[in-house]
Design an enzyme around this catalytic site. Structure first.
Site, mmCIF file in Angstrom:
data_model
loop_
_atom_site.group_PDB
_atom_site.id
_atom_site.type_symbol
_atom_site.label_atom_id
_atom_site.label_comp_id
_atom_site.label_asym_id
_atom_site.label_seq_id
_atom_site.Cartn_x
_atom_site.Cartn_y
_atom_site.Cartn_z
ATOM 1 N N ASN A 1 -49.345 -6.504 49.713
ATOM 2 C CA ASN A 1 -49.830 -7.924 49.471
ATOM 3 C C ASN A 1 -50.086 -8.517 48.009
ATOM 4 O OD1 ASN A 1 -49.385 -8.895 52.142
ATOM 5 N ND2 ASN A 1 -51.163 -7.886 52.642
ATOM 6 N N ALA B 1 -57.414 -10.640 48.212
ATOM 7 C CA ALA B 1 -58.398 -9.837 47.746
ATOM 8 C C ALA B 1 -58.396 -9.520 46.255
ATOM 9 C CB ALA B 1 -57.828 -8.156 48.287
ATOM 10 N N HIS C 1 -59.212 -3.200 43.141
ATOM 11 C CA HIS C 1 -58.076 -3.571 42.382
ATOM 12 C C HIS C 1 -58.305 -4.069 41.058
ATOM 13 C CE1 HIS C 1 -55.677 -3.936 46.165
ATOM 14 N NE2 HIS C 1 -56.767 -4.521 46.488
HETATM 15 N N1 NAD Z 1 -53.046 -11.731 50.680
HETATM 16 C C1 NAD Z 1 -54.149 -10.507 51.031
HETATM 17 O O1 NAD Z 1 -54.658 -10.179 49.771
HETATM 18 C C2 NAD Z 1 -54.079 -9.983 52.455
HETATM 19 C C3 NAD Z 1 -55.430 -9.235 52.559
HETATM 20 C C4 NAD Z 1 -55.750 -8.759 53.699
HETATM 21 C C5 NAD Z 1 -54.881 -9.149 54.981
HETATM 22 N N2 NAD Z 1 -53.518 -9.765 54.698
HETATM 23 C C6 NAD Z 1 -52.421 -9.879 55.608
HETATM 24 O O2 NAD Z 1 -52.745 -10.842 56.505
HETATM 25 C C7 NAD Z 1 -52.277 -10.518 57.735
HETATM 26 C C8 NAD Z 1 -53.452 -10.548 58.788
HETATM 27 O O3 NAD Z 1 -54.384 -9.716 58.332
HETATM 28 P P1 NAD Z 1 -55.550 -9.426 59.356
HETATM 29 O O4 NAD Z 1 -56.616 -8.512 58.945
HETATM 30 O O5 NAD Z 1 -56.197 -10.657 60.280
HETATM 31 O O6 NAD Z 1 -54.925 -8.643 60.663
HETATM 32 P P2 NAD Z 1 -55.207 -8.014 62.175
HETATM 33 O O7 NAD Z 1 -54.347 -6.844 62.219
HETATM 34 O O8 NAD Z 1 -56.682 -8.060 62.241
HETATM 35 O O9 NAD Z 1 -54.571 -9.211 62.946
HETATM 36 C C9 NAD Z 1 -53.178 -9.538 63.078
HETATM 37 C C10 NAD Z 1 -52.814 -10.128 64.461
HETATM 38 O O10 NAD Z 1 -51.350 -10.613 64.217
HETATM 39 C C11 NAD Z 1 -50.792 -10.331 65.451
HETATM 40 N N3 NAD Z 1 -49.321 -10.451 65.166
HETATM 41 C C12 NAD Z 1 -48.462 -9.600 64.485
HETATM 42 N N4 NAD Z 1 -47.379 -9.854 64.089
HETATM 43 C C13 NAD Z 1 -47.226 -10.929 64.944
HETATM 44 C C14 NAD Z 1 -46.033 -11.730 65.093
HETATM 45 N N5 NAD Z 1 -44.812 -11.583 64.836
HETATM 46 N N6 NAD Z 1 -46.235 -12.814 65.855
HETATM 47 C C15 NAD Z 1 -47.461 -13.337 66.305
HETATM 48 N N7 NAD Z 1 -48.703 -12.463 66.106
HETATM 49 C C16 NAD Z 1 -48.426 -11.241 65.415
HETATM 50 C C17 NAD Z 1 -51.255 -9.163 65.767
HETATM 51 O O11 NAD Z 1 -51.078 -9.030 67.163
HETATM 52 C C18 NAD Z 1 -53.030 -9.187 65.483
HETATM 53 O O12 NAD Z 1 -53.660 -9.665 66.691
HETATM 54 C C19 NAD Z 1 -51.593 -9.062 57.758
HETATM 55 O O13 NAD Z 1 -50.312 -9.178 57.718
HETATM 56 C C20 NAD Z 1 -52.477 -8.590 56.461
HETATM 57 O O14 NAD Z 1 -51.748 -7.753 55.723
HETATM 58 C C21 NAD Z 1 -53.144 -10.233 53.377
#
Ligand code: NAD
Length: 244
Positions: free
Chosen positions: A167, A111, A195
């Site tokens: 993150n 982000a 941010h």
């Molecule tokens: N780096 C960044 O700037 C940034 C930005 C946004 C999101 N993220 C991270 O990316 C990840 C995914 O984001 P999203 O928006 O797609 O989330 P989301 O909630 O839409 O989807 C996550 C999916 O992962 C599944 N899941 C959770 N734990 C699991 C595990 N241990 N094994 C298998 N499946 C599992 C959940 O059931 C869900 O379907 C999150 O951890 C979020 O914090 C990072």
């Protein structure tokens, strides 16, 4: 290249939407993978076996539980849940295993912007990196009537107090190789996550301000963050690399 994805949420669906061929998917709730491409795997070992390149888009716990096995199996990976790398000892063991096995770990900008500046400026020396984040008050768990500073301190402390918003702070700490300064503002009217990153070093000073709209399909994920693995996947396949 057979792409495997852990977590069939918003980011995984964006990757599908932008036309990548996905070979295998795994989610603790398999029904979330129904409309994805690729084989729905029963466990992480099946996903590792059926993929050449793995995208973690699940949760920090997923990084802690699966990343070592993925790297030990000599599969390169993208880690989206950077919060899963908060523990320095774990992170260094994982990075060291990747170097031993000759595979890549990619941490997308997510982000924010400015990672290129921090990496470049680090060569001559960084003095200070500050992150000022503004989010909707309710998302942060605050009832306030106007924009309010709810945290000022080091990233290591911010991460403990706001485990769901880690993150960006963890990524900046890893890239800067220092415990960065963090300010968090709760805004009752904010619809966007903002941010602001201030980098000071021998090179001079840079300020990067990103106003993140939510993803069209899922308001909980910033659109830029969902797009960042798409750019990364395209750049891996390309031979010209810009701004890195
Ligand atoms: N780096 C960044 O700037 C940034 C930005 C946004 C999101 N993220 C991270 O990316 C990840 C995914 O984001 P999203 O928006 O797609 O989330 P989301 O909630 O839409 O989807 C996550 C999916 O992962 C599944 N899941 C959770 N734990 C699991 C595990 N241990 N094994 C298998 N499946 C599992 C959940 O059931 C869900 O379907 C999150 O951890 C979020 O914090 C990072």
């Amino acid at each position: 290249m057979r792409i495997g994805i852990i977590g069939c949420g918003n980011i995984a669906h964006q990757i599908k939407k932008w036309g990548f061929n996905i070979s295998a998917v795994y989610d603790i709730y398999p029904e979330r993978c129904q409309d994805m491409n690729g084989n729905i795997c029963n466990d992480i070992n099946e996903l590792i076996e059926e993929s050449d390149f793995i995208i973690e888009a699940a949760s920090p716990q997923a990084v802690k539980d699966y990343a070592m096995d993925i790297i030990a199996a000599e599969k390169s990976m993208i880690i989206m849940s950077i919060g899963g790398l908060v523990d320095r000892e774990f992170r260094e063991r994982l990075f060291s295993l990747a170097r031993d096995r000759g595979v890549n770990i990619y941490l997308p900008s997510g982000a924010i912007g400015g990672i290129d500046i921090i990496k470049t400026a680090r060569i001559a020396g960084l003095h200070r990196v500050t992150l000022k984040t503004t989010k909707n008050a309710k998302t942060l768990g605050y009832e306030v009537s106007e924009k309010t500073l709810v945290f000022r301190g080091m990233a290591s402390e911010a991460i403990r107090k706001f485990p769901k918003s880690v993150n960006v702070a963890v990524l900046l700490s890893i890239v800067s190789d220092m415990d960065i300064d963090v300010e968090i503002y709760a805004d009752p009217t904010a619809r966007e996550n903002i941010h602001e990153i201030i980098v000071e070093g021998e090179f001079g000073k840079a300020t990067i301000r990103v106003v993140n709209k939510p993803s069209p399909d899922n308001p909980r994920t910033s659109y830029l963050a969902a797009l960042s693995p798409i750019y990364l996947l395209r750049s891996i396949e390309d031979v010209i690399h810009m701004g890195v």
